[in-house]
Write a protein that holds these residues in place. Sequence first.
Motif, PDB file in Angstrom:
ATOM      1  N   GLN A 184      -1.516   0.880  -5.382  1.00  0.00           N
ATOM      2  CA  GLN A 184      -2.156   0.400  -4.949  1.00  0.00           C
ATOM      3  C   GLN A 184      -3.151  -0.624  -4.797  1.00  0.00           C
ATOM      4  OE1 GLN A 184      -4.339   3.063  -2.399  1.00  0.00           O
ATOM      5  NE2 GLN A 184      -2.607   4.662  -1.462  1.00  0.00           N
ATOM      6  N   HIS A 241       0.883  -3.756   4.782  1.00  0.00           N
ATOM      7  CA  HIS A 241       1.222  -2.264   4.569  1.00  0.00           C
ATOM      8  C   HIS A 241       2.898  -2.691   5.304  1.00  0.00           C
ATOM      9  CE1 HIS A 241       0.658   1.341   7.099  1.00  0.00           C
ATOM     10  NE2 HIS A 241       1.445   0.349   8.190  1.00  0.00           N
ATOM     11  N   SER A 245       1.312  -1.599   0.310  1.00  0.00           N
ATOM     12  CA  SER A 245       0.558  -0.108  -0.119  1.00  0.00           C
ATOM     13  C   SER A 245       0.948   1.218  -0.147  1.00  0.00           C
ATOM     14  CB  SER A 245      -1.021  -0.058   1.326  1.00  0.00           C
ATOM     15  OG  SER A 245      -1.446   1.121   1.528  1.00  0.00           O
TER      16      SER A 245
END
Length: 284
Positions: free
Chosen positions: A172, A187, A167
């Motif tokens: 993304q 993440h 991300s």
Amino acid sequence: MPATPRDPHGWDPFPSSRSEVEGAREASSPDAASPISAGQLAFDDPDFLTRAETRGLRLQLEWMKPELHLIEAGIRSTIVLFGGARIPEPGTEAWAARNESQKRNLEAASKYYDEARRFAQIASRHSANSSGGKEFVIATGGGPGVMEAGNRGAKDVGAVSIAFNISVPHEQEPNRYVTPELSFGFHYFAIRKMHFLQRAKAIAIFPGGFGTLDELFEALALIQTKKMQRIPVILFHREFWQRVLDIEALAELGTIAPGDLDLLTYAETAEDGWEAIRAFYDIA
């Protein structure tokens, strides 16, 4: 509530946590404005799971979720393909260019997209034919550019491929060529890197930016320090890499051993890259 078997290898007499969550939600008052956080089941409480103090849990979960999926899919080994997200497909506009000079340079670099796609086709064809798509599976970062080319090359020949997507502001969403059930979101860069290397039997690195360099040196440091078995680390297009990096200077200075230079293999074409892997593993 009756017990339900969930373990494919035997009987599990305990109700699943999912059923407990669903039951708690059904039992909650529809008039309640919001659930009381302190009374929520811990594993069903996003506020709790995203606290700074529970970072360790999130790190563990982020490692475990892809791991379980990959085990269930039977993926035994991968070829990791790294390269620049900003390098466009030939004939398309360089979306990341900041000026005309960058635009020309990036569009000229589209040849790397084609080479990465061809390399992925060759590797994926071998994977499908020799192991039913369980060994030497192409794995990329799942984004655009060279990463897209890797997933696309696998799809061209009807093979599966993996995406370990991160991300970040411009990348993304995984590209459309990834095998959907093997597309994972992250993440934490650190956990993503673990998954990149955990099943890697080779690393194919095409021209790229900071992220590509980071991934290259992470792998080299692990192999050099014997934290990871030696595998082929293939740099595509020697001219680019020798312009960007002067690895020989490190050996001359003495900050790496002369033998560390042998950890890198250079390739100019997709066929060169596959030949390096074939020779290393003595593949017929």
